[in-house]
Design an enzyme around this catalytic site. Structure first.
Site, mmCIF file in Angstrom:
data_model
loop_
_atom_site.group_PDB
_atom_site.id
_atom_site.type_symbol
_atom_site.label_atom_id
_atom_site.label_comp_id
_atom_site.label_asym_id
_atom_site.label_seq_id
_atom_site.Cartn_x
_atom_site.Cartn_y
_atom_site.Cartn_z
ATOM 1 N N HIS A 1 60.670 104.657 76.951
ATOM 2 C CA HIS A 1 60.803 104.085 78.486
ATOM 3 C C HIS A 1 59.638 103.308 78.787
ATOM 4 O O HIS A 1 58.609 103.518 78.373
ATOM 5 C CB HIS A 1 61.242 105.070 79.656
ATOM 6 C CG HIS A 1 60.159 106.252 79.904
ATOM 7 N ND1 HIS A 1 60.284 107.357 80.605
ATOM 8 C CD2 HIS A 1 58.911 105.874 80.078
ATOM 9 C CE1 HIS A 1 59.232 108.007 80.871
ATOM 10 N NE2 HIS A 1 58.359 106.914 80.795
ATOM 11 N N ASN B 1 59.856 108.798 74.989
ATOM 12 C CA ASN B 1 61.238 108.137 74.426
ATOM 13 C C ASN B 1 61.625 106.846 74.531
ATOM 14 O O ASN B 1 62.779 106.575 74.669
ATOM 15 C CB ASN B 1 62.288 109.138 75.573
ATOM 16 C CG ASN B 1 62.072 108.693 77.024
ATOM 17 O OD1 ASN B 1 61.209 107.932 77.172
ATOM 18 N ND2 ASN B 1 62.643 109.278 77.869
ATOM 19 N N GLU C 1 65.072 104.966 81.871
ATOM 20 C CA GLU C 1 65.035 105.751 80.593
ATOM 21 C C GLU C 1 66.100 105.223 79.555
ATOM 22 O O GLU C 1 67.151 104.435 79.796
ATOM 23 C CB GLU C 1 65.586 107.158 81.202
ATOM 24 C CG GLU C 1 64.777 107.728 82.161
ATOM 25 C CD GLU C 1 63.419 108.580 81.591
ATOM 26 O OE1 GLU C 1 62.978 108.050 80.426
ATOM 27 O OE2 GLU C 1 62.852 109.468 82.266
ATOM 28 N N ASP D 1 56.781 101.746 89.997
ATOM 29 C CA ASP D 1 57.897 102.787 90.092
ATOM 30 C C ASP D 1 57.162 103.728 91.081
ATOM 31 O O ASP D 1 55.902 103.821 91.198
ATOM 32 C CB ASP D 1 58.339 103.537 88.918
ATOM 33 C CG ASP D 1 57.179 103.760 87.979
ATOM 34 O OD1 ASP D 1 56.197 103.983 88.414
ATOM 35 O OD2 ASP D 1 57.524 103.650 86.695
HETATM 36 C C1 F6R Z 1 54.375 104.775 85.023
HETATM 37 C C2 F6R Z 1 55.607 104.371 84.121
HETATM 38 C C3 F6R Z 1 55.652 105.120 83.026
HETATM 39 C C4 F6R Z 1 54.494 105.660 82.149
HETATM 40 C C5 F6R Z 1 54.910 106.316 80.851
HETATM 41 C C6 F6R Z 1 53.736 106.681 80.373
HETATM 42 O O1 F6R Z 1 54.178 104.120 86.067
HETATM 43 O O2 F6R Z 1 56.219 103.606 84.662
HETATM 44 O O3 F6R Z 1 56.841 104.477 82.085
HETATM 45 O O4 F6R Z 1 53.926 104.604 82.015
HETATM 46 O O5 F6R Z 1 55.654 107.275 81.199
HETATM 47 O O6 F6R Z 1 52.995 107.620 80.958
HETATM 48 P P1 F6R Z 1 51.517 108.344 80.217
HETATM 49 O O7 F6R Z 1 50.785 107.022 80.319
HETATM 50 O O8 F6R Z 1 51.048 109.377 81.451
HETATM 51 O O9 F6R Z 1 51.673 108.753 79.005
#
Ligand code: F6R
Length: 265
Positions: free
Chosen positions: A138, A136, A143, A67
């Protein structure tokens, strides 16, 4: 699902990096799906160490990130393009033309999403997709409520995601409100999914993703439908897993005997 419970954050990074490195050793032209955020950083540090120590060659490897924030350009200091250069790309002998992220500054989100999907398909699909997990539930920026059949598109970020990512921007009001992200189905198309989670704040989401019902309310739960998923967690992130003892037993079994080893989990 193969659930690996490791003692600490460092071990999670080491085990994940070894899985990615083994893939690149098996096929020097591997296609790796990559993630940003705090979770994969230990894995990237270890991959860089393996490259330096063993000379693991990335010159033919292709990468696709999950992303990018929507509305910012690749050279923005908080873009995921910048993040990947700083945390990984600059240290490996990857060819820049082989490293792909969706463009957050594209004028047409639908055309950019289709271009990204086509790029993955033309590369032959993703061999291993690295994933972090939102509190959450995702994966990517899918989301809660995201279609489990979704493909790359622009999604609004959840309030919790904006707050969680404010640490990278300095304040929640500076975090972009949307992101262009691979869809859940794009992720499920990868041949192997590698989900990492560390810390007590991820314990509820890990339990829901691994042991809860498959539901769009927890997009990571869709991974239960995939035949080859490896979940690597530290003890804190494993804290709410009901089947903890079984996962430990199964891993012990894997170590003691590789006779019945199957790529399917
Ligand atoms: C990042 C992504 C998100 C993160 C998730 C966890 O490319 O797609 O899904 O993997 O938000 O983020 P952290 O690792 O910062 O807790």
């Amino acid at each position: 699902m193969r659930v690996v419970i490791e003692a600490n954050v460092q071990r999670v990074g080491e085990v994940a990096a070894e899985i990615l490195a083994a893939q690149v050793r098996r096929d020097p032209r591997s296609v790796l799906g990559l993630a940003t955020g705090g979770t994969p950083c230990g894995c990237y540090r270890e991959l860089i160490a393996i490259h330096r120590r063993d000379g693991l060659d990335f010159s033919q490897v292709r990468t696709f990130n999950l992303d990018e924030y929507w509305g910012i350009s690749p050279d923005h200091p908080q873009s995921y393009h910048t993040f990947m250069r700083a945390e990984l790309f600059q240290y490996l002998n990857l060819c820049p033309a082989n490293c792909h992220l969706p463009r957050g500054d594209a004028s047409d989100s639908i055309a950019e999403s289709e271009r990204y999907e086509r790029g993955i398909r033309d590369a032959g699909g993703i061999d291993i997709q690295l994933l972090g997990l939102g509190r959450n539930g995702h994966i990517g920026f899918n989301e809660p409520g995201s279609s489990l059949a979704s493909r790359t598109r622009v999604k609004h970020l959840a309030r919790q995601t904006i707050d969680d990512n404010a640490r990278f921007f300095g304040a929640p009001e500076l975090v972009p409100r949307s992101a262009i992200t691979m869809g859940v189905q794009t992720i499920l198309d990868a041949r192997h999914c590698l989900l990492l989670a560390t810390g007590i704040s991820k314990a509820g989401a890990i339990a829901a993703a691994v042991e809860g019902p498959v539901t769009a309310a927890i997009p990571a739960s869709a991974l239960q439908l995939h035949p080859q998923v490896t979940v690597i967690v530290d003890e804190d992130a494993a804290a709410e897993l009901r089947n903890r003892e079984y996962y430990l037993l199964a891993e012990q079994g894997r170590r003691e005997s590789s006779e019945y080893e199957s790529p399917q989990h």
